[in-house]
Design a protein around this motif. Structure first.
Motif, PDB file in Angstrom:
ATOM      1  N   GLN A  22       8.957 -11.791 -11.492  1.00  0.00           N
ATOM      2  CA  GLN A  22       9.928 -12.459 -12.353  1.00  0.00           C
ATOM      3  C   GLN A  22       9.901 -13.976 -12.172  1.00  0.00           C
ATOM      4  O   GLN A  22      10.677 -14.685 -12.771  1.00  0.00           O
ATOM      5  N   GLY A  23       9.006 -14.463 -11.321  1.00  0.00           N
ATOM      6  CA  GLY A  23       8.868 -15.898 -11.118  1.00  0.00           C
ATOM      7  C   GLY A  23       9.701 -16.464  -9.989  1.00  0.00           C
ATOM      8  O   GLY A  23       9.701 -17.678  -9.774  1.00  0.00           O
ATOM      9  N   GLU A  24      10.406 -15.607  -9.249  1.00  0.00           N
ATOM     10  CA  GLU A  24      11.203 -16.092  -8.123  1.00  0.00           C
ATOM     11  C   GLU A  24      10.287 -16.508  -6.973  1.00  0.00           C
ATOM     12  O   GLU A  24       9.400 -15.762  -6.569  1.00  0.00           O
ATOM     13  N   VAL A  25      10.523 -17.698  -6.454  1.00  0.00           N
ATOM     14  CA  VAL A  25       9.741 -18.209  -5.326  1.00  0.00           C
ATOM     15  C   VAL A  25      10.385 -17.735  -4.029  1.00  0.00           C
ATOM     16  O   VAL A  25      11.587 -17.850  -3.837  1.00  0.00           O
ATOM     17  N   VAL A  26       9.561 -17.203  -3.145  1.00  0.00           N
ATOM     18  CA  VAL A  26      10.014 -16.781  -1.817  1.00  0.00           C
ATOM     19  C   VAL A  26       9.315 -17.689  -0.806  1.00  0.00           C
ATOM     20  O   VAL A  26       8.084 -17.736  -0.760  1.00  0.00           O
ATOM     21  N   THR A  27      10.105 -18.413  -0.016  1.00  0.00           N
ATOM     22  CA  THR A  27       9.528 -19.318   0.975  1.00  0.00           C
ATOM     23  C   THR A  27       9.072 -18.537   2.202  1.00  0.00           C
ATOM     24  O   THR A  27       9.451 -17.375   2.392  1.00  0.00           O
ATOM     25  N   TYR A  28       8.297 -19.193   3.044  1.00  0.00           N
ATOM     26  CA  TYR A  28       7.877 -18.557   4.295  1.00  0.00           C
ATOM     27  C   TYR A  28       9.076 -18.171   5.149  1.00  0.00           C
ATOM     28  O   TYR A  28       9.101 -17.096   5.748  1.00  0.00           O
ATOM     29  N   ALA A  29      10.084 -19.052   5.210  1.00  0.00           N
ATOM     30  CA  ALA A  29      11.282 -18.757   6.013  1.00  0.00           C
ATOM     31  C   ALA A  29      12.030 -17.551   5.450  1.00  0.00           C
ATOM     32  O   ALA A  29      12.461 -16.668   6.207  1.00  0.00           O
ATOM     33  N   GLN A  30      12.191 -17.488   4.132  1.00  0.00           N
ATOM     34  CA  GLN A  30      12.864 -16.347   3.509  1.00  0.00           C
ATOM     35  C   GLN A  30      12.065 -15.063   3.730  1.00  0.00           C
ATOM     36  O   GLN A  30      12.633 -14.013   4.057  1.00  0.00           O
ATOM     37  N   ILE A  58       5.910  -0.078  -5.829  1.00  0.00           N
ATOM     38  CA  ILE A  58       5.181  -0.858  -6.820  1.00  0.00           C
ATOM     39  C   ILE A  58       4.837  -2.224  -6.227  1.00  0.00           C
ATOM     40  O   ILE A  58       5.368  -2.610  -5.194  1.00  0.00           O
ATOM     41  N   ASN A  59       3.948  -2.932  -6.898  1.00  0.00           N
ATOM     42  CA  ASN A  59       3.493  -4.237  -6.411  1.00  0.00           C
ATOM     43  C   ASN A  59       4.560  -5.298  -6.615  1.00  0.00           C
ATOM     44  O   ASN A  59       4.633  -5.914  -7.670  1.00  0.00           O
ATOM     45  N   ARG A  60       5.355  -5.476  -5.593  1.00  0.00           N
ATOM     46  CA  ARG A  60       6.419  -6.473  -5.579  1.00  0.00           C
ATOM     47  C   ARG A  60       6.463  -7.066  -4.174  1.00  0.00           C
ATOM     48  O   ARG A  60       5.863  -6.533  -3.240  1.00  0.00           O
TER      49      ARG A  60
END
Length: 115
Positions: A22-30, A58-60
Motif C-alpha cells: 500500500q506504499g507504507e514505509v517501514v523504517t529499520y527501527a520500526q 501472503i507477500n507482505r
C-alpha cells in the motif's frame, strides 16, 4: 542477526527498510521493533531453536517480520506457497516434519483456515 541488517539498523534506524504494497514505509527501527515483538510472541507459544516453522502468509511485510523473528530464535523456516490447497499443504508439512504453521485466516476470497 544478519550483519547487513544489524549494520543498517545501527547506522540508519530511520531509513526506509521496506515499503509495503500500500506504499507504507517501514523504517529499520520500526521493522526491528516488530521483529522483536514477533520473536517474543513465538517464544510465548513455545517456539524453540531448531523447530520447523512453516510460514503460510501472503507477500507482505509481516512475512519478512516472521522470517526474521524465527531466524532470531534459530527456528527453521519453510516458505509455503499461498496457492497450495489442503492436499499439497498436508504433504509438505508432513514431509518437512513442521511443528508450527503460521498462517493468516484469509485473503481476498481465500479462507486459509478452511483449507
Amino acid at each position: 542477526m544478519d550483519r547487513i541488517y544489524h549494520d543498517a539498523l545501527m547506522a540508519h534506524p530511520d531509513a526506509c527498510a521496506i515499503v509495503d504494497p500500500q506504499g507504507e514505509v517501514v523504517t529499520y527501527a520500526q521493522f526491528d521493533r516488530r521483529v522483536r515483538a514477533t520473536a517474543a510472541w513465538l517464544v510465548e507459544r513455545g517456539v524453540q531453536r531448531g523447530d520447523r516453522l512453516a510460514i503460510w502468509l501472503i507477500n507482505r511485510p509481516d512475512w519478512l517480520v516472521m522470517l526474521f523473528a524465527a531466524a532470531r530464535l534459530g527456528a527453521i523456516v519453510l516458505a509455503t506457497n499461498t496457492r497450495f490447497r489442503a492436499h499439497e499443504l498436508q504433504h509438505i508439512l508432513s514431509q518437512a516434519r513442521v511443528r508450527w504453521l503460521i498462517m493468516q485466516t484469509g485473503f481476498r476470497k481465500l479462507d486459509f483456515a478452511a483449507i
